[in-house]
Design a protein around this motif. Sequence first.
Motif, PDB file in Angstrom:
ATOM      1  N   GLY A 150    -135.375 -30.456  43.774  1.00 14.39           N
ATOM      2  CA  GLY A 150    -135.092 -29.248  44.696  1.00 14.39           C
ATOM      3  C   GLY A 150    -136.189 -28.259  44.311  1.00 14.39           C
ATOM      4  N   LEU A 151    -136.675 -27.511  45.146  1.00 11.78           N
ATOM      5  CA  LEU A 151    -137.653 -26.396  44.918  1.00 11.78           C
ATOM      6  C   LEU A 151    -137.291 -25.184  45.436  1.00 11.78           C
ATOM      7  N   ARG A 152    -137.146 -24.168  44.514  1.00  5.42           N
ATOM      8  CA  ARG A 152    -137.074 -22.698  44.757  1.00  5.42           C
ATOM      9  C   ARG A 152    -138.388 -21.923  44.888  1.00  5.42           C
ATOM     10  N   ARG A 153    -138.399 -21.257  46.026  1.00  2.00           N
ATOM     11  CA  ARG A 153    -139.621 -20.379  46.365  1.00  2.00           C
ATOM     12  C   ARG A 153    -139.626 -19.352  45.345  1.00  2.00           C
ATOM     13  N   LEU A 154    -140.536 -18.751  44.577  1.00  2.20           N
ATOM     14  CA  LEU A 154    -140.407 -17.698  43.945  1.00  2.20           C
ATOM     15  C   LEU A 154    -141.292 -16.562  44.615  1.00  2.20           C
ATOM     16  N   GLY A 155    -142.440 -16.960  45.202  1.00  2.57           N
ATOM     17  CA  GLY A 155    -143.299 -16.011  45.870  1.00  2.57           C
ATOM     18  C   GLY A 155    -144.587 -16.330  45.938  1.00  2.57           C
ATOM     19  N   MET A 156    -145.437 -15.509  46.249  1.00  3.38           N
ATOM     20  CA  MET A 156    -146.835 -15.860  46.555  1.00  3.38           C
ATOM     21  C   MET A 156    -147.871 -14.997  45.544  1.00  3.38           C
ATOM     22  N   ILE A 157    -148.969 -15.677  45.252  1.00  2.91           N
ATOM     23  CA  ILE A 157    -149.888 -14.968  44.296  1.00  2.91           C
ATOM     24  C   ILE A 157    -151.486 -14.956  44.784  1.00  2.91           C
ATOM     25  N   HIS A 158    -152.112 -14.043  44.815  1.00  3.14           N
ATOM     26  CA  HIS A 158    -153.664 -13.934  45.123  1.00  3.14           C
ATOM     27  C   HIS A 158    -154.153 -13.764  43.843  1.00  3.14           C
ATOM     28  N   VAL A 159    -155.058 -14.727  43.329  1.00  2.00           N
ATOM     29  CA  VAL A 159    -155.473 -14.869  41.859  1.00  2.00           C
ATOM     30  C   VAL A 159    -156.858 -13.833  41.786  1.00  2.00           C
TER      31      VAL A 159
END
Length: 220
Positions: free
Chosen positions: A143-152
């Motif tokens: 199972g995968l839980r989405r945490l958010g997005m990131i722009h590095v």
Amino acid sequence: MAGTSAAPTSDDDPYERLRRERPALFANPPGAGYEILPVADASPERGPYGVQYRDPFVTLVRDPVRFPDGQVGGYVRLLARAESGGAAILPIIGARVVLIRHFRHATRDWHWEIPRGFSDPGETPEETAHRELVEELGVAPQGLRRLGMIHVDSGLSAMATTLYATTLPALAPHETRDEAITERGQFTADELDALLAGGELTDSFTMGAVLHARRLGLLP
């Protein structure tokens, strides 16, 4: 690949094709500080403009833009070849986070980090996360839980990476020589803080995922 000049471009030009296929990357929202211009309206002497380099993972473009002071010139951006960008996964076993020690060509150094990678064309972020975890740890996510997005690096790169967390029962022996991974470790929250304080944890994907995981109560 050589860039285009300021002359009008053909329908076969890779930069114009990219603008047609992915218009959101070339939008000029109200108040934008850098306005992307048609290549034909840019200053030839400040070129070249257009696609400068491509490989299976990234495209380097030099956009013709109007800067905040009104001058016209080029601005370099790095784009992901796949629209979904990529995925990074925070693996958790019990109360510990699994990190891999990866040699990175760009810095010529080793980094403690979570598994991550570019998406293949047509691949969803979830599919990327599943594939990368199997490639780098040898285990499939439960199972995968989405945490958010990131722009590095929003000053250079348009690439957005989706962050996930997953719970694993355990690690098994796995050959990672092809991935330049030299070590795997399991770290408590306090040990992660120590790595961060000591300058041993500098990977932005890892720090972003841990921050989200703590926000959601997945880690102490």
